[in-house]
Design an enzyme around this catalytic site. Structure first.
Site, mmCIF file in Angstrom:
data_model
loop_
_atom_site.group_PDB
_atom_site.id
_atom_site.type_symbol
_atom_site.label_atom_id
_atom_site.label_comp_id
_atom_site.label_asym_id
_atom_site.label_seq_id
_atom_site.Cartn_x
_atom_site.Cartn_y
_atom_site.Cartn_z
ATOM 1 N N LYS A 62 7.723 1.224 3.672
ATOM 2 C CA LYS A 62 6.943 -0.178 3.758
ATOM 3 C C LYS A 62 7.567 -0.897 3.021
ATOM 4 O O LYS A 62 6.854 -1.707 3.247
ATOM 5 C CB LYS A 62 5.725 0.714 3.510
ATOM 6 C CG LYS A 62 4.463 1.925 4.043
ATOM 7 C CD LYS A 62 3.426 2.498 3.090
ATOM 8 C CE LYS A 62 3.053 3.519 3.617
ATOM 9 N NZ LYS A 62 2.471 4.288 2.320
ATOM 10 N N LYS A 69 7.014 11.633 -10.501
ATOM 11 C CA LYS A 69 6.982 10.039 -10.281
ATOM 12 C C LYS A 69 6.723 8.819 -11.175
ATOM 13 O O LYS A 69 7.550 7.811 -11.217
ATOM 14 C CB LYS A 69 5.584 9.306 -9.089
ATOM 15 C CG LYS A 69 5.450 10.864 -7.954
ATOM 16 C CD LYS A 69 4.212 9.867 -7.093
ATOM 17 C CE LYS A 69 4.375 10.736 -5.696
ATOM 18 N NZ LYS A 69 4.926 10.374 -5.220
ATOM 19 N N HIS A 118 7.800 19.980 1.980
ATOM 20 C CA HIS A 118 7.182 18.841 2.212
ATOM 21 C C HIS A 118 8.032 18.662 0.311
ATOM 22 O O HIS A 118 7.654 17.858 -0.076
ATOM 23 C CB HIS A 118 6.600 18.364 1.859
ATOM 24 C CG HIS A 118 5.548 17.411 3.826
ATOM 25 N ND1 HIS A 118 5.805 16.437 3.551
ATOM 26 C CD2 HIS A 118 5.517 17.888 4.447
ATOM 27 C CE1 HIS A 118 5.627 16.505 5.120
ATOM 28 N NE2 HIS A 118 5.783 17.312 5.358
ATOM 29 N N THR A 177 7.381 7.264 1.480
ATOM 30 C CA THR A 177 7.231 6.913 2.484
ATOM 31 C C THR A 177 6.887 5.228 1.561
ATOM 32 O O THR A 177 6.969 4.081 2.739
ATOM 33 C CB THR A 177 6.700 6.755 3.732
ATOM 34 O OG1 THR A 177 5.244 7.029 2.714
ATOM 35 C CG2 THR A 177 7.269 8.882 4.180
ATOM 36 N N LYS A 205 1.075 4.833 -5.607
ATOM 37 C CA LYS A 205 1.812 6.125 -5.301
ATOM 38 C C LYS A 205 0.739 7.089 -6.177
ATOM 39 O O LYS A 205 -0.014 6.455 -7.177
ATOM 40 C CB LYS A 205 3.612 6.557 -5.098
ATOM 41 C CG LYS A 205 3.582 6.485 -6.746
ATOM 42 C CD LYS A 205 5.133 6.087 -6.960
ATOM 43 C CE LYS A 205 6.065 5.799 -6.381
ATOM 44 N NZ LYS A 205 6.649 6.423 -5.280
ATOM 45 N N ARG A 206 1.132 8.345 -5.817
ATOM 46 C CA ARG A 206 -0.140 9.706 -6.301
ATOM 47 C C ARG A 206 0.033 8.637 -7.861
ATOM 48 O O ARG A 206 1.183 9.030 -8.247
ATOM 49 C CB ARG A 206 -0.607 10.488 -6.130
ATOM 50 C CG ARG A 206 -1.284 10.825 -5.043
ATOM 51 C CD ARG A 206 -2.599 10.705 -5.388
ATOM 52 N NE ARG A 206 -2.879 11.170 -5.704
ATOM 53 C CZ ARG A 206 -3.923 12.682 -5.713
ATOM 54 N NH1 ARG A 206 -4.136 13.074 -4.488
ATOM 55 N NH2 ARG A 206 -4.382 13.867 -6.657
HETATM 56 C C1 LIG Z 1 2.242 5.492 1.588
HETATM 57 C C2 LIG Z 1 1.108 6.103 1.109
HETATM 58 C C3 LIG Z 1 1.510 7.033 -0.042
HETATM 59 C C4 LIG Z 1 2.854 7.296 0.093
HETATM 60 O O1 LIG Z 1 3.357 7.002 -1.100
HETATM 61 P P1 LIG Z 1 4.657 7.512 -2.083
HETATM 62 O O2 LIG Z 1 5.289 5.754 -2.842
HETATM 63 O O3 LIG Z 1 5.651 8.010 -0.760
HETATM 64 O O4 LIG Z 1 4.646 8.562 -2.935
HETATM 65 C C5 LIG Z 1 0.464 7.493 -0.819
HETATM 66 N N1 LIG Z 1 -0.864 7.032 -0.813
HETATM 67 C C6 LIG Z 1 -0.917 6.125 0.843
HETATM 68 C C7 LIG Z 1 -2.509 5.803 0.568
HETATM 69 C C8 LIG Z 1 0.014 5.180 1.196
HETATM 70 O O5 LIG Z 1 -0.283 4.373 2.301
#
Ligand SMILES: *Cc1c(COP(=O)(O)O)cnc(C)c1O
Length: 810
Positions: free
Chosen positions: A658, A552, A358, A654, A546-547
């Site tokens: 979304k 990032k 990952h 991901t 995101k985190r």
């Molecule tokens: C999809 C999702 C992530 C991943 O987000 P990235 O932008 O790909 O880092 C992290 N936390 C939650 C709650 C999510 O639904």
């Protein structure tokens, strides 16, 4: 699939209210209703759950187990209702009764058993496996405390424990009968048997009981119900574990009691970062040992083929290296308990386990001190040592060209066990999670392993379940899509491409715009309720959720905000399209820089949001406690999706998928799956900027970048950084000096300054494009239309056919 009418459904809910809650429809609270509905759904699920399980046994079906330290499930009530075909009648019933479905469903506490993308991926995979009728099950840990709850106090993140099990969790079933023992510590004894083979026995180990809790994984309206098995650590029955004796092991016993409590106590809140904590190693072995013992036991009970065919009936996918002790644990069970020779056991193991990588971030690569493994898992250490010996010998003799690189390949090197190397050596498949990521693994990070085992390496670009992330969270858009192209997209997400036919259809674009407007109004209401800030509903909703991590680059985003603020202050009549910048992010509790960025976002917000010159041209919103349920509220309203990681650092992402699926346009670097989004929609339907991964990797290798030059030569950058240094956004002078110094003295390791100018330019292009609403909506529709590829159904089909070799159970 359910055949209930609203009336028959209501009757069932009333029965549950009465029996389980001693309530009637008239005096039931929203919480009572939640539990009653969950009980009705459980009744609906259970017969199919039993049948799915029985069919797998009857058919001697090959099965896959997805091992993961994290499952970021979120709520199940709506998706279970939807998958049983009861969501619509349930919503209608609640509305008839004058209740808000949201208010009822929110009584389910998010199952936050994951940090971010990796854990959410595992949850999406479970949904797709069940919805596609694949025989696949999840295996994880039932942490008593999930990812911490975030509160913001005076701009600072504060962590609170997430006791998600305080109220009953209605989806789980405790299976005490299936409990197993997991052993830690003690000593290993070797005995020579008559036939000269060795026999191993363990003595003085501490026993932990692993008790499974099963959660049903309901397929979409297809009668399939798979399982997610979550293990809980418990003490063995008192009389077995502790007897007063002369050696007085009282304190050892107390110690053990405490440590057992901890094993499934909490989820480590760190994302993309490795910490060599002994408790974490215990958690990993606990998951692995319970899971593998369970799989072997089940195989012996139900399979007619001998155990030597194990790998023909079982595939085990390990989600990152966290469960890579599966390799030595399967070896241990096959040799010590089942009597296989090393070679036989190795053949089976190597053909059973598959590994997903990952990340290439070096700070995330797991390495355990040999001493820790030796004392905690003595027999496992012996096996790893032997794997390493044989592996290194194999290279020495069979691959003399790689002799020099043995220190970089060895499973044990410099008194550390390298978990990624163990996973590669002990598996038949190694996959990355997006095309670029897999190429970087093959060409750089794992170059030597790739030359050793070229056929093991493969790519499986991540995906998300479109049933949750579109159908469920965005009912308005879903119904506009279905009106246009019919409902086939729900089972075949590639059919979304049919929307391209409507990308110039004005009445259709009207509807798309209406949906976005309504979703933005909903989110504006959430924002007002939670923060008190009233946002301009006609502004661009620009979202980064995101985190929080330096790679990032939330910092780049907030620098853009500061830059815009400065521009408007300079020229208050500046004609800009209003923007609402929306952030949500948790920082690891010990990650200082990440917490500084959260604080900076809040301080910038408190200046910008209340400045008369700014009015409603810019608002900065930070929504606290980012989790799955919050993501579900934000994503349908997003117009700009910020995917701005330093190129080469984001394996896939991901969140990008979304938001694309919900019609947001991506502003992003050529990183992770952004590249694959761009390849589909074309350059005109995405805003790409910044350094490429090759450029970034070359800078790391050869140097040639100087952040101070940019500070000196770019007035905009200098102004922003000086404002940090001089306390423009702090309550105190020195507030953000650390960010300033971090960037300039460490030469901006994530290239925030380097990408600043192209990022600003991208946003100027975004602004120009947004002024042509029709054109914008066409771009939005194009993104939705091409998002089918990013359904986890596609990903799971690829895993199933190319790695697992399992069949859909039609
Ligand atoms: C999809 C999702 C992530 C991943 O987000 P990235 O932008 O790909 O880092 C992290 N936390 C939650 C709650 C999510 O639904």
């Amino acid at each position: 699939m359910s055949t209930h009418t609203k009336e028959s459904f209501q009757k069932l809910v009333e029965e549950k209210l009465q029996r389980n809650r001693r309530k009637t429809m008239d005096n039931a609270s929203d919480q009572d209703l939640y539990y009653a509905i969950a009980a009705v759904v459980t009744d609906e699920i259970t017969p199919n759950w039993l049948a799915t399980d029985q069919a797998l046994k009857d058919n001697q079906t090959r099965q896959v187990y997805y091992l993961s330290m994290e499952f970021l499930i979120g709520r199940l009530i709506e998706s279970n209702l939807q998958n049983c075909g009861m969501l619509t009648i349930c919503n209608e019933l609640l509305e008839d009764l004058g209740r808000s479905p949201d208010d009822v469903y929110k009584h389910e506490h998010d199952a936050g058993l994951g940090n971010g993308g990796l854990g959410r991926l595992a949850a999406c995979f479970l949904d797709s496996m069940a919805s596609l009728k694949y025989p696949g099950h999840g295996s994880g840990i039932r942490y008593r405390y999930g990812l911490f709850e975030q509160r913001i106090i005076h701009g600072n993140q504060v962590e609170l424990p997430d006791y998600w099990l305080k109220e009953e969790y209605p989806w789980e079933i405790r299976k005490s009968d299936d409990a197993l023992n997991v052993q830690f510590g003690g000593h290993v004894h070797m005995h020579k048997k008559q036939d000269d083979t060795l026999e191993f026995s363990y003595e003085g180990a501490d026993v932990v009981v692993a008790v499974p809790y099963d959660v049903p994984v309901v397929g979409y309206q297809n009668n399939t119900v798979n399982s997610l098995r979550l293990w809980s650590a418990e003490l063995p029955p008192q009389h077995e574990s502790y007897e007063p004796n002369a050696e007085n092991k009282y304190y050892h016993h107390l110690d053990h009691m405490r440590s057992v409590e901890q094993i499934s106590g909490f989820l480590y809140p760190d994302d993309s970062n490795y910490e060599g904590k002994e408790l974490r190693l215990k958690q990993q072995y606990f998951l692995v040992s319970a899971t593998i013992q369970n799989i072997v036991r089940k195989y012996k009970r139900y399979m007619e083929t001998p155990l030597s065919d194990f790998h023909k009936k079982v595939a085990i996918q390990i989600n990152d290296t966290h469960p890579s002790l599966a390799v030595p644990e399967l070896m241990r069970i096959l040799m010590d308990q089942e009597g296989f020779s090393w070679d036989e056991a190795w053949e089976i193991t190597r053909n059973t386990i598959a590994y997903t990588n990952h990340t290439t971030l070096s700070e995330a690569l797991e390495k355990w001190p040999t001493d820790m493994i030796k004392s905690l898992l003595p027999r496992i250490y012996m096996i790893i040592d032997e794997i390493n010996e044989r592996f290194c010998k194999g290279i020495w003799f069979d691959h003399p060209e790689l002799r020099e690189t043995i220190p970089e390949l060895a499973v044990i090197a410099e008194d550390q066990v390298h978990m990624a190397r163990l996973a590669i050596v002990g598996s038949f498949s190694v996959n990355g999670v997006a095309k670029l990521h897999t190429e970087i693994l093959k060409k750089q990070e794992m170059k030597n392993f790739y030359s050793l085992y070229p056929s093991k390496f493969n790519n499986k670009t991540n995906g998300i379940t479109h049933r949750r992330w579109l159908l469920q969270v965005n009912p308005r858009l879903s119904s506009v899509i279905t009106d246009a192209i019919g409902p086939q997209w729900i089972s075949q997400p590639n059919k979304l491409i049919g929307l391209m036919r409507y990308s110039n259809d004005l009445p259709f674009l009207d509807k798309i715009e209406e949906v976005k407007r309504a979703n933005k109004q909903d989110l504006a209401k959430v924002i007002k309720d939670r923060t008190g800030v009233i946002v301009n509903e006609d502004s661009i909703f620009d979202v980064q959720i995101k985190r929080l991590h330096e790679y990032k680059r939330q910092l780049l985003n907030i620098f853009h905000v500061i830059y815009l603020y400065n521009e408007i202050k300079e020229n208050p009549s500046l004609d800009i399209v209003p923007r609402t910048f929306i952030f949500a992010a948790k920082a690891a509790p010990g990650y200082y820089m990440a917490k500084e960025v959260i604080k900076l976002i809040h301080h910038v917000a408190s200046v910008v949001n209340y400045d008369k010159d700014i009015g409603d041209k810019i608002k900065v919103i930070f929504l606290e406690n980012y989790n799955v349920s919050l993501a579900e509220k934000i994503i349908p309203a997003a117009e700009i999706s910020e995917q701005i990681s330093t190129a080469s650092k984001e394996a896939s992402g991901t969140g990008n998928m979304k938001m694309m699926m919900n019609g947001a346009l991506t502003v992003g670097t050529l990183d992770g799956a952004n590249i694959e989004i761009k390849d589909l929609v074309g350059n005109d339907n995405i805003f790409i900027f910044g350094l490429t991964s090759d450029e970034v990797l070359d800078y790391y290798k050869y140097g040639g970048y100087n952040a101070n030059d940019l500070y000196r030569t770019d007035d905009r950058i200098r102004l922003v950084l000086d404002q940090l240094k001089h306390g423009r956004f702090g309550s105190q002078e020195i507030e953000f000096k650390d960010i300033y110094y971090h960037i300039l003295t460490n030469n901006d390791p994530y290239f925030v300054l380097k990408d600043f100018d192209p990022y600003i330019e991208s946003h100027e292009l975004i602004e120009r494009s947004y002024r042509y609403q029709r054109q914008w909506s066409r771009m939005s529709v194009t993104n939705i239309a091409y998002s089918g590829k990013f359904s986890s159904d596609r990903t799971i089909h690829e895993y199933a056919s190319e790695i697992w070799k399992i069949q859909s159970q039609q």
